[in-house]
Design an enzyme around this catalytic site. Structure first.
Site, PDB file in Angstrom:
ATOM      1  N   GLU A 195       8.833  39.973  26.764  1.00  0.00           N
ATOM      2  CA  GLU A 195       8.829  41.304  26.046  1.00  0.00           C
ATOM      3  C   GLU A 195       9.195  41.194  24.504  1.00  0.00           C
ATOM      4  O   GLU A 195       9.938  40.541  24.179  1.00  0.00           O
ATOM      5  CB  GLU A 195      10.042  41.854  26.839  1.00  0.00           C
ATOM      6  CG  GLU A 195      10.671  43.189  25.874  1.00  0.00           C
ATOM      7  CD  GLU A 195       9.594  44.213  25.674  1.00  0.00           C
ATOM      8  OE1 GLU A 195       9.190  44.779  26.478  1.00  0.00           O
ATOM      9  OE2 GLU A 195       9.353  44.620  24.480  1.00  0.00           O
ATOM     10  N   ASP A 234       0.751  63.572  31.329  1.00  0.00           N
ATOM     11  CA  ASP A 234       0.614  62.349  30.496  1.00  0.00           C
ATOM     12  C   ASP A 234      -0.007  62.508  29.317  1.00  0.00           C
ATOM     13  O   ASP A 234       0.046  61.837  28.524  1.00  0.00           O
ATOM     14  CB  ASP A 234       0.221  61.057  31.168  1.00  0.00           C
ATOM     15  CG  ASP A 234       1.207  60.662  32.107  1.00  0.00           C
ATOM     16  OD1 ASP A 234       2.178  61.208  32.478  1.00  0.00           O
ATOM     17  OD2 ASP A 234       1.069  59.476  32.615  1.00  0.00           O
ATOM     18  N   HIS A 259      33.137  62.265  51.978  1.00  0.00           N
ATOM     19  CA  HIS A 259      33.687  60.806  52.070  1.00  0.00           C
ATOM     20  C   HIS A 259      33.099  60.227  53.462  1.00  0.00           C
ATOM     21  O   HIS A 259      33.303  61.053  54.679  1.00  0.00           O
ATOM     22  CB  HIS A 259      35.124  60.872  52.075  1.00  0.00           C
ATOM     23  CG  HIS A 259      35.469  59.428  52.125  1.00  0.00           C
ATOM     24  ND1 HIS A 259      35.619  58.313  51.329  1.00  0.00           N
ATOM     25  CD2 HIS A 259      36.391  58.595  53.180  1.00  0.00           C
ATOM     26  CE1 HIS A 259      36.122  57.301  51.866  1.00  0.00           C
ATOM     27  NE2 HIS A 259      36.487  57.441  52.958  1.00  0.00           N
ATOM     28  N   ILE A 275       7.561  49.988  34.244  1.00  0.00           N
ATOM     29  CA  ILE A 275       6.355  49.374  35.302  1.00  0.00           C
ATOM     30  C   ILE A 275       6.591  47.737  35.383  1.00  0.00           C
ATOM     31  O   ILE A 275       6.288  47.433  36.345  1.00  0.00           O
ATOM     32  CB  ILE A 275       4.980  49.920  34.748  1.00  0.00           C
ATOM     33  CG1 ILE A 275       4.877  51.307  34.791  1.00  0.00           C
ATOM     34  CG2 ILE A 275       3.900  49.085  35.442  1.00  0.00           C
ATOM     35  CD1 ILE A 275       3.672  52.136  34.280  1.00  0.00           C
ATOM     36  N   GLY A 296       5.455  42.647  28.779  1.00  0.00           N
ATOM     37  CA  GLY A 296       6.262  44.129  28.792  1.00  0.00           C
ATOM     38  C   GLY A 296       7.308  44.401  29.850  1.00  0.00           C
ATOM     39  O   GLY A 296       7.053  44.273  31.214  1.00  0.00           O
TER      40      GLY A 296
HETATM   41  P1  FAD Z   1      -2.651  61.548  36.170  1.00  0.00           P
HETATM   42  O1  FAD Z   1      -1.664  60.867  37.278  1.00  0.00           O
HETATM   43  O2  FAD Z   1      -3.329  60.214  35.480  1.00  0.00           O
HETATM   44  O3  FAD Z   1      -3.977  62.422  36.741  1.00  0.00           O
HETATM   45  C1  FAD Z   1      -4.764  62.741  35.823  1.00  0.00           C
HETATM   46  C2  FAD Z   1      -6.243  62.945  36.906  1.00  0.00           C
HETATM   47  O4  FAD Z   1      -7.038  63.652  36.110  1.00  0.00           O
HETATM   48  C3  FAD Z   1      -6.608  61.592  37.435  1.00  0.00           C
HETATM   49  O5  FAD Z   1      -6.904  61.848  38.725  1.00  0.00           O
HETATM   50  C4  FAD Z   1      -8.136  61.446  36.675  1.00  0.00           C
HETATM   51  O6  FAD Z   1      -8.898  60.782  37.353  1.00  0.00           O
HETATM   52  C5  FAD Z   1      -8.402  62.997  36.553  1.00  0.00           C
HETATM   53  N1  FAD Z   1      -9.311  63.199  35.452  1.00  0.00           N
HETATM   54  C6  FAD Z   1      -9.201  62.706  34.004  1.00  0.00           C
HETATM   55  N2  FAD Z   1     -10.087  63.414  33.191  1.00  0.00           N
HETATM   56  C7  FAD Z   1     -10.772  64.034  34.076  1.00  0.00           C
HETATM   57  C8  FAD Z   1     -11.957  64.747  33.758  1.00  0.00           C
HETATM   58  N3  FAD Z   1     -12.508  64.822  32.693  1.00  0.00           N
HETATM   59  N4  FAD Z   1     -12.528  65.504  34.892  1.00  0.00           N
HETATM   60  C9  FAD Z   1     -12.002  65.291  36.095  1.00  0.00           C
HETATM   61  N5  FAD Z   1     -11.078  64.704  36.253  1.00  0.00           N
HETATM   62  C10 FAD Z   1     -10.138  63.879  35.360  1.00  0.00           C
HETATM   63  N6  FAD Z   1       6.329  58.198  37.274  1.00  0.00           N
HETATM   64  C11 FAD Z   1       7.322  58.765  37.810  1.00  0.00           C
HETATM   65  O7  FAD Z   1       7.700  59.924  37.699  1.00  0.00           O
HETATM   66  N7  FAD Z   1       7.932  58.113  38.859  1.00  0.00           N
HETATM   67  C12 FAD Z   1       7.470  57.029  39.207  1.00  0.00           C
HETATM   68  O8  FAD Z   1       8.142  56.153  40.232  1.00  0.00           O
HETATM   69  C13 FAD Z   1       6.456  56.316  38.610  1.00  0.00           C
HETATM   70  N8  FAD Z   1       5.755  55.154  38.942  1.00  0.00           N
HETATM   71  C14 FAD Z   1       4.555  54.892  38.230  1.00  0.00           C
HETATM   72  C15 FAD Z   1       4.088  53.266  38.827  1.00  0.00           C
HETATM   73  C16 FAD Z   1       3.140  52.828  38.141  1.00  0.00           C
HETATM   74  C17 FAD Z   1       2.729  51.469  38.348  1.00  0.00           C
HETATM   75  C18 FAD Z   1       2.188  53.630  37.036  1.00  0.00           C
HETATM   76  C19 FAD Z   1       1.073  53.296  36.384  1.00  0.00           C
HETATM   77  C20 FAD Z   1       2.789  54.671  36.711  1.00  0.00           C
HETATM   78  C21 FAD Z   1       3.957  55.239  37.488  1.00  0.00           C
HETATM   79  N9  FAD Z   1       4.509  56.771  36.897  1.00  0.00           N
HETATM   80  C22 FAD Z   1       5.628  56.901  37.488  1.00  0.00           C
HETATM   81  C23 FAD Z   1       4.024  57.627  35.932  1.00  0.00           C
HETATM   82  C24 FAD Z   1       3.075  58.511  36.479  1.00  0.00           C
HETATM   83  O9  FAD Z   1       1.967  57.794  37.481  1.00  0.00           O
HETATM   84  C25 FAD Z   1       2.410  59.427  35.662  1.00  0.00           C
HETATM   85  O10 FAD Z   1       3.256  60.040  34.703  1.00  0.00           O
HETATM   86  C26 FAD Z   1       1.785  60.804  36.268  1.00  0.00           C
HETATM   87  O11 FAD Z   1       0.485  60.243  37.155  1.00  0.00           O
HETATM   88  C27 FAD Z   1       1.024  61.554  35.316  1.00  0.00           C
HETATM   89  O12 FAD Z   1       0.314  62.575  35.828  1.00  0.00           O
HETATM   90  P2  FAD Z   1      -0.738  63.405  35.245  1.00  0.00           P
HETATM   91  O13 FAD Z   1      -0.930  64.511  36.149  1.00  0.00           O
HETATM   92  O14 FAD Z   1      -0.296  63.804  34.007  1.00  0.00           O
HETATM   93  O15 FAD Z   1      -1.958  62.250  35.079  1.00  0.00           O
HETATM   94  P1  AMP Z   2       6.943  51.047  28.452  1.00  0.00           P
HETATM   95  O1  AMP Z   2       6.351  51.495  27.103  1.00  0.00           O
HETATM   96  O2  AMP Z   2       8.152  51.601  28.768  1.00  0.00           O
HETATM   97  O3  AMP Z   2       5.842  51.002  29.452  1.00  0.00           O
HETATM   98  O4  AMP Z   2       7.087  49.312  28.171  1.00  0.00           O
HETATM   99  C1  AMP Z   2       6.233  48.471  27.525  1.00  0.00           C
HETATM  100  C2  AMP Z   2       6.780  47.247  27.029  1.00  0.00           C
HETATM  101  O5  AMP Z   2       5.810  46.399  26.545  1.00  0.00           O
HETATM  102  C3  AMP Z   2       7.534  47.748  25.855  1.00  0.00           C
HETATM  103  O6  AMP Z   2       8.829  47.200  25.887  1.00  0.00           O
HETATM  104  C4  AMP Z   2       6.862  47.004  24.592  1.00  0.00           C
HETATM  105  O7  AMP Z   2       7.620  46.156  23.587  1.00  0.00           O
HETATM  106  C5  AMP Z   2       6.208  45.690  25.424  1.00  0.00           C
HETATM  107  N1  AMP Z   2       5.273  44.990  24.540  1.00  0.00           N
HETATM  108  C6  AMP Z   2       4.132  45.703  23.910  1.00  0.00           C
HETATM  109  N2  AMP Z   2       3.077  44.761  23.488  1.00  0.00           N
HETATM  110  C7  AMP Z   2       3.620  43.647  23.791  1.00  0.00           C
HETATM  111  C8  AMP Z   2       3.320  42.052  23.392  1.00  0.00           C
HETATM  112  N3  AMP Z   2       2.105  42.093  22.778  1.00  0.00           N
HETATM  113  N4  AMP Z   2       4.030  41.361  24.053  1.00  0.00           N
HETATM  114  C9  AMP Z   2       4.978  41.404  24.875  1.00  0.00           C
HETATM  115  N5  AMP Z   2       5.515  42.625  25.060  1.00  0.00           N
HETATM  116  C10 AMP Z   2       4.897  43.816  24.454  1.00  0.00           C
END
Ligand code: FAD
Ligand code: AMP
Length: 475
Positions: free
Chosen positions: A211, A319, A451, A192, A188
């Site tokens: 990809e 999310d 600047h 990320i 992908g």
């Molecule tokens: P989450 O952060 O997933 O939090 C949800 C929380 O709810 C968790 O702690 C979970 O344990 C808890 N929970 C779930 N169900 C229950 C339940 N029933 N009871 C109690 N607790 C529960 N976004 C950016 O904007 N900038 C970035 O640079 C960025 N980098 C990223 C890098 C990586 C590697 C990853 C994986 C994601 C990245 N993201 C980034 C995306 C970002 O992390 C998410 O969009 C964000 O965390 C979503 O926030 P959220 O609060 O909706 O959910």
């Molecule tokens: P994102 O949705 O931005 O996190 O990116 C995930 C990427 O993974 C997308 O660009 C998808 O096209 C790619 N992807 C999903 N399934 C596969 C797969 N089986 N092999 C290679 N790339 C994939």
């Protein structure tokens, strides 16, 4: 423990915890339930973002970028370092410290806003009730006038390439490697995958990114995508487009990935695999029987424009609902919902969610791409400015990329801004603010920029939209 609240937020990630804090600021009694557990079994607020996403990835991107620059750029400044080495354990320890500071900080913020933190599992029941299961397994029944679901998302698994926690990992696993893999397969080429691939490439891994799509970064402006592809290729990221991973087999020295591309069936053997094919909403054990909260066909909680679910006084943010899976989008939703509950006005502007990819060069954009402007059929104009023409960027040894503005040809309103280059993620904030106020390129043209700063690129791009740039020949 109090059991009745004005608001209960289930989920303490970047959507849930700001919602709880704003509810507290609005003088509502509020509890925030979160079940995140780190690998050592400790509980921590902050969700994916603070524990296993935004923050740890940016810590590693910074360390690996400094390592890379020490090797490739310092000499140009006249700095001799001898052989530069990387202690991966020290890098990981630094990351761990930053994560801990951030997650502990939430508890302090909760205290100052009067939020009750509850660590354990929350389950929505009918009639404004929540079943809370604490760390010790004890269950209690809570109730609230309003309940906000902020349960977030989890990595999407890939059928036939199952996570095994050591050789085939998700993004969290790839943030925790204790050694640089010799050869890393990233499935992908999304945000990320590119960020994690960059970290380990800079530290010396051979990285192949597979990809499925034929187009690179289809969500970005295609001029930016083209520029990015050129830089990533130069950095040695082997990005294969149109390469769909179909399965895997354990091999002697790692994992053999099977994929299909234009040439047919292919294989590649890698030491480790990161599956980064996207994330899916997380609602496991969240909704009790008969709550009436509806999910869509992809498992997202159905909400209206203002984050109301199908059940009165039950809201959902972050999310787990439609829209880009980004921390700042969830935060805005959380704050707006907490204000709405308190009877205050507010709205999330979904047209102006900035996107940032923290690679080098960094990539950031907001609003329409040039392709989208063209598709919309409106008359538009484009202004651009290369960082090569920026004195500050040259002084920083970072004169790569450009800033590009797409504006309506008739009204001059800015429709989209796209930056690839140094500090793009910081520079885009000016564009978001400008667009929030429906600024025109003329507004930006008439705004003085210090600047020498990188922000002058935005100013000059706005001037270039009317062929009035000073520091480049206008085309
Ligand atoms: P989450 O952060 O997933 O939090 C949800 C929380 O709810 C968790 O702690 C979970 O344990 C808890 N929970 C779930 N169900 C229950 C339940 N029933 N009871 C109690 N607790 C529960 N976004 C950016 O904007 N900038 C970035 O640079 C960025 N980098 C990223 C890098 C990586 C590697 C990853 C994986 C994601 C990245 N993201 C980034 C995306 C970002 O992390 C998410 O969009 C964000 O965390 C979503 O926030 P959220 O609060 O909706 O959910
Ligand atoms: P994102 O949705 O931005 O996190 O990116 C995930 C990427 O993974 C997308 O660009 C998808 O096209 C790619 N992807 C999903 N399934 C596969 C797969 N089986 N092999 C290679 N790339 C994939």
């Amino acid at each position: 423990m109090a059991t009745e609240f004005d608001v209960i937020v289930i989920g303490g990630g970047p959507a849930g915890y700001p919602c709880a804090i704003r509810a507290g600021q609005n003088k509502l009694s509020v509890a925030c339930i979160d079940e995140w557990q780190n690998r050592d079994g400790t509980y921590a607020f902050g969700g994916t973002c603070l524990n296993a996403g935004c923050i740890p990835s940016k810590a590693l991107l910074e360390s690996s970028e400094l390592f890379h620059r020490a090797q490739t750029e310092f000499a140009a400044h006249g700095i001799g370092t001898g052989a530069v080495s990387m202690d991966v354990n020290a890098m990981q320890a630094r990351k761990g410290k930053i994560v801990k500071q951030s997650t502990m900080g939430i508890l302090a913020l909760f205290k100052s806003a009067g939020v009750t933190p509850l660590q354990g599992h929350g389950k929505l029941l009918s009639g404004g009730r929540v079943e809370f299961t604490g760390k010790d397994g004890a269950k209690s029944l809570l109730s609230a006038k309003h309940i906000v679901l902020a349960s977030g998302s989890t990595p999407m698994p890939l059928k036939n390439v199952p996570f095994d926690g050591s050789q085939i990992v998700d993004s969290w696993g790839a943030l925790d490697f204790t050694e640089v893999p010799k050869k890393l397969g990233v499935i992908g080429a999304g945000v990320i995958g590119l960020e994690l691939g960059s970290v380990w490439r800079r530290l010396g891994a051979e990285v192949i990114v597979l990809e499925a799509l034929d187009k690179f970064l289809p969500i970005a402006d295609q001029a930016v995508a083209k520029e990015a592809a050129r830089h990533f290729q130069k950095q040695g990221l082997d990005i294969r487009l149109g390469a769909k991973v179909t399965g895997c087999e354990k091999a002697k020295d790692g994992v053999m990935l099977q994929f299909t591309d234009a040439k047919g069936a292919q294989t590649v053997v890698v030491e480790k695999v990161v599956v980064a094919i996207g994330r899916r909403p997380y609602t496991a054990e969240l909704l009790g029987e008969g709550t009436g909260v509806e999910l869509d066909e992809r498992g997202f909680i159905n909400v209206d424009h203002d984050c109301r679910t199908s059940v009165p006084n039950v809201w959902a943010i972050g999310d787990v609902v439609r829209g880009p899976m980004l921390a700042h989008k969830g935060k805005e939703e959380g704050v707006v919902v907490a204000d709405a509950i308190a009877g205050k006005a507010g709205e999330v502007n979904y047209n102006l969610v900035p996107s940032v990819i923290y690679t080098a060069p960094e990539i950031a954009w907001v609003g329409l791409t040039e392709e989208q402007a063209k598709e919309s059929g409106r008359a538009y104009k484009v202004g651009a400015f290369p960082f090569m023409a920026s004195g500050r960027a040259r002084a920083m040894e970072a004169a790569n990329g450009f800033c590009k503005i797409v504006a309506d040809k008739d009204s001059d309103e800015i429709l989209g801004v796209h930056v690839i280059g140094p500090m793009a993620g910081e520079l885009i904030a000016e564009a978001v603010l400008a667009m929030e106020y429906s600024a025109s390129t003329e507004d930006l043209q008439r705004t003085m920029h210090a600047h020498p700063t990188l922000s002058e690129a935005m100013h000059e791009a706005a001037l270039n939209a009317d062929k009035l740039a000073i520091d480049i020949p206008n085309r």
